[in-house]
Design an enzyme around this catalytic site. Structure first.
Site, short mmCIF file in Angstrom:
data_model
loop_
_atom_site.label_atom_id
_atom_site.label_comp_id
_atom_site.label_asym_id
_atom_site.label_seq_id
_atom_site.Cartn_x
_atom_site.Cartn_y
_atom_site.Cartn_z
N ASP A 174 -12.16 5.22 -6.28
CA ASP A 174 -11.03 6.15 -6.31
C ASP A 174 -9.73 5.43 -6.64
O ASP A 174 -9.54 4.26 -6.31
CB ASP A 174 -10.91 6.89 -4.98
N GLU A 215 -11.86 4.62 -0.53
CA GLU A 215 -11.09 3.51 0.04
C GLU A 215 -9.63 3.91 0.21
O GLU A 215 -8.98 3.55 1.20
CB GLU A 215 -11.21 2.28 -0.87
#
Length: 439
Positions: A100, A175
């Protein structure tokens, strides 16, 4: 010829030879293409599936035996592996990077956070190479370093360098976030628990050491901060507008939508003091607990005629490994009382910060440093404090007692040479660690 065997002492000349073989096995154009192709797949926090599928297919093509492991179907971890030629005499090393990338959500909520035009800037989702320099958020955070360790692992195999222990190659969602708070519920808002933490507990991995491959300007750190998100509710009165009287002092105003102005002034003074008082220095890096107001909410724009009884200030605090959530909450509650405001403080997110034991991390540091020297980058220094004052996924492994560090190329605008060198260092370090050549 390299003669080092698992568990033996290895000379600088042998490491240089291994690094040169790995460098010769790296196709620069292949690395460039992987960074750009992977980086140009939209992978917003909460919507990482397409990037995860790409990494899975790449690993499958390169015979890294990948698998998908996820708490929810569309937000999975990708886990590949190689080596394991002599598991009883080797060590297992795990590389991880996140899929991400921070970016606007490209929906109605963007207007709460971004001024007109900001969400349309191409660098949020675009990876570019111009004049030998990479740019774009996806490259910097974090699919550039991910591409480097993937190509470094491929070069290890291509160079014919065996590994006694297993090398795990992992790509994780979530994350960055987001977080399951307030009305933001559902699988797309699940945070870090579905990423590296789920992969560690359900992914069938058994690392001795772990590396969060992210940009550190070629420094290393085994300290990482946790964080807390606090909601501070200020209370007041909802007064019918025609009856409202305006006191000269803002803090005496009945509406918390006005009281919040002097409160923020006091809060900002506290933020500066909090950061200075709680700097944490250790052999693995310096962590500075940073604080920032992330959002303010209050009132109801479709029911006017009065003010509001509540105004909420959302504050993010990064917390060093030695700080507690309870102490941070008490400090904010004390601030409310000392400044004469009515309200309450409620934690809505908390994640603990961790650090590896310095002795256990030392071998990993030595491996990176010797690999870096052999790659022409010199000794590996302790990274800048910014890289230990944030969450990175090596936190997960240190939480489970697995010595873990963060290390990577230049964070902002890395060159092609930076990325090639990072791939060489990653590959050489894996060879050293998995064969127990540096303890």
């Amino acid at each position: 010829m390299i003669i080092a065997k698992s568990g033996s002492r290895v000379s600088d000349a042998e490491i240089r030879e291994a690094a040169e073989r790995i460098r010769s096995a790296i196709d620069r154009q292949e690395l460039i293409d992987l960074i750009l192709e992977l980086g140009n797949i939209p992978s917003l926090a909460g919507y990482e599936k397409a990037a995860g599928d790409f990494v899975y297919e790449w690993m499958q093509k390169e015979s890294f035996a990948p698998k998908r492991v996820g708490m929810v179907p569309d937000r999975f971890n990708v886990i590949g592996r190689c080596g394991g030629d002599d598991p009883l005499n080797g060590r297992n090393l795990l590389f991880t990077s996140h899929l991400d990338t921070e970016a606007p959500q490209y929906n109605e909520s963007d207007r709460w956070k971004y001024r007109p035009g900001s969400a349309d800037k191409p660098e949020w989702l675009q990876a570019k190479l111009e004049n030998g320099v990479f740019s774009g958020r996806p490259v910097e955070n974090d699919r550039g370093p991910m591409s480097c360790f993937l190509i470094g692992a491929k070069a290890l195999k291509r160079a014919g360098l065996s590994m006694a222990g297993t090398l795990y190659l992992t790509a994780c969602p979530a994350e960055i976030g987001p977080e399951h708070v307030e009305e933001f519920r559902g699988p797309q808002f699940l945070g870090k628990e579905i990423g590296a933490q789920f992969m560690m507990t359900h992914g069938g991995v058994a690392p001795d050491f772990a590396v969060a491959a992210e940009g550190t300007d070629f420094g290393i750190s085994w300290v990482s901060s946790g964080h807390a998100n606090m909601r501070i509710d200020l209370y007041g009165e909802d007064v019918f507008t025609p009856l409202l009287e305006h006191p000269e002092e803002l803090r005496r105003h009945p509406s918390p939508l006005v009281k919040v102005a002097p409160f923020i002034e006091a809060l900002q003074r506290w933020c500066v003091d909090f950061e200075k008082r709680n700097i944490y220095r250790s052999p693995g890096g310096t962590a500075v607990p940073k604080v920032q107001i992330g959002a303010i909410r209050g009132g109801d724009p479709h029911l006017m005629g009065g003010g509001s009884e509540v105004c909420s200030v959302y504050v993010e605090l990064t917390l060093t490994p030695v700080q507690t959530i309870a102490d941070a909450q008490r400090e904010l509650e004390r601030l409310l009382r000392s400044e004469g405001f009515e309200g309450r403080v409620e934690p809505i997110v908390f994640r603990k910060g961790f650090e590896a034991d310095a002795t256990e991390a030392a071998g990993l540091h030595r491996a990176f440093s010797r690999a870096s020297v052999s790659a022409g980058r010199g000794e590996t220094p302790i990274a800048h404090s910014i890289y230990s004052s944030m969450w990175r996924d090596h936190n997960v492994f240190n939480m489970y007692g697995i010595p873990a560090v963060t290390y990577g190329p230049k964070r902002f605008r890395p060159t092609v040479d930076d990325m090639v060198d990072a791939a060489v260092v990653y590959g050489t370090t894996a060879w050293l660690v998995c064969n127990r050549l540096v303890e």
